[in-house]
Design an enzyme around this catalytic site. Sequence first.
Site, PDB file in Angstrom:
ATOM      1  N   SER A 102      68.275  41.781  45.889  1.00  7.51           N
ATOM      2  CA  SER A 102      68.435  40.353  46.069  1.00  7.51           C
ATOM      3  C   SER A 102      67.642  39.785  44.931  1.00  7.51           C
ATOM      4  CB  SER A 102      67.774  40.028  47.294  1.00  7.51           C
ATOM      5  OG  SER A 102      67.881  38.659  47.602  1.00  7.51           O
ATOM      6  N   ASP A 242      70.100  33.681  43.038  1.00  8.75           N
ATOM      7  CA  ASP A 242      69.363  34.629  42.903  1.00  8.75           C
ATOM      8  C   ASP A 242      70.113  35.951  42.545  1.00  8.75           C
ATOM      9  OD1 ASP A 242      70.540  35.097  45.417  1.00  8.75           O
ATOM     10  OD2 ASP A 242      68.948  35.846  46.356  1.00  8.75           O
ATOM     11  N   ASP A 244      71.616  38.457  44.076  1.00 12.12           N
ATOM     12  CA  ASP A 244      72.877  38.675  44.647  1.00 12.12           C
ATOM     13  C   ASP A 244      73.849  37.517  45.060  1.00 12.12           C
ATOM     14  OD1 ASP A 244      71.185  38.179  46.718  1.00 12.12           O
ATOM     15  OD2 ASP A 244      72.062  39.509  47.932  1.00 12.12           O
ATOM     16  N   ASP A 246      73.363  35.003  47.304  1.00 13.64           N
ATOM     17  CA  ASP A 246      73.454  34.493  48.529  1.00 13.64           C
ATOM     18  C   ASP A 246      72.227  33.486  48.604  1.00 13.64           C
ATOM     19  OD1 ASP A 246      71.246  36.110  48.519  1.00 13.64           O
ATOM     20  OD2 ASP A 246      71.784  37.320  50.544  1.00 13.64           O
TER      21      ASP A 246
END
Length: 450
Positions: A102, A242, A244, A246
């Site tokens: 992440s 960010d 990833d 999400d």
Amino acid sequence: MSRRFFGTDGIRGRTNTAPMTAEMAMRVGMAAGRHFMRGNHRHRVVIGKDTRLSGYMIENALVAGFTSVGMDVVQFGPIPTPAVAMLAESMRADLGVMISASHNPYFDNGIKLFGPDGYKLSDADEMKIEALIENGDIPLAEPANIGRARRIEDGRGRYIHFVKSTFPAHLRLDGLKVALDCANGAAYNTAPTTFWELGAELVPIGVTPNGININQDCGSTAPQLLQETVVASGADIGIALDGDADRLIVVDESGAIVDGDQIMALIGTSWAARGTLRGGGVVATVMSNLGLERLLGDKGIPLVRTKVGDRYVLEAMRQGGYNVGGEQSGHMILSDYATTGDGTIAALQVLAALVESGRPASELLRQFEPVPQLLKNVRFAGGKPLEAESVKAVIAQAEKELEGIGRLVIRPSGTEPVIRVMAEGDDGEQVKRVVDRICDAVAGAAAVNA
């Protein structure tokens, strides 16, 4: 029984240090593959990743583990976390895997697992997979039944098509100048393509990943570059994802940051006005600002609070039938469209509101005046400082002071030996005094136990 490997968002750690090693990744693939081999059909897992250098190593180890127990593997390469969830369901896969840490630095990595319905795994499933990892003698497939692996190149295109379908069909982004920061992460290709195809004039940053620059001085957790870019380029709005993709943070045309609370306020109230807000409320965590709760309450929309973590937000949404939820940090879950947080879909909802309103972002996205809020962390070496009588007494006094005019949230971190102390209220000076007193008490108790 506590979980040893899985945290609030999968397995995560520093690469080549337990548990984030190639050996562990292969073991996870074997255990998760075996756990989800149900029925007589040919079993399939889909795998995506972000742009970290270690993604190659983790991906290959997972492929080895999954195929060894007889599960076929479909690899998509760099793709956002919500794309993996969507593709797992649409491809009738038994399991979806995202390799990402992440918003963490490049030297960390993680493994997130999704079930065949596109939702993150339940605690029960994770516990069973952990048991297989630790104690189980995992049966391997017969030689003729070993799984096959193939790479599908149009995974990004499938996701882009889906994401665009969530944007109102009667709207376009023509004439809108958007500064877009993709954090040199998983959405470096999908997000710019999506916004461009809808007509936006783009000022892209964070779109040249090299394996080690993911989240480095860019993205939703480091928005300074985006703030400067918005102002310097004269953009109408800035969007930061960010690593990833999400998570979403917005920057208005003046360079001011707009957090997840303001985004939830905009989407929640606008959906309520047009009659599409399901469940009658909005779900957020205990960290969301009291100003959000007051704004929604004034409009007859209750705010349901959960523990910190988007998985807890989603659990509450599913239990109560809500379709808008999220975190102050920028995780936005819009369950009409996605089974997990999706920064791009949330950004499109913001852009749609911007286009329809004709107002500048600084006006549209200032839905409420945030109540003064302060969060401090206290690191401790051992023991349980929150159980000390001296700490309990200070906390009780603070709760009495803030009763009716503020809130107090004190919790241990789930990933490090840290106590997080947050208070908010109408009087900023009072909030600071309360937080400092509690932090001093916690530090004192921790010193005694050290």
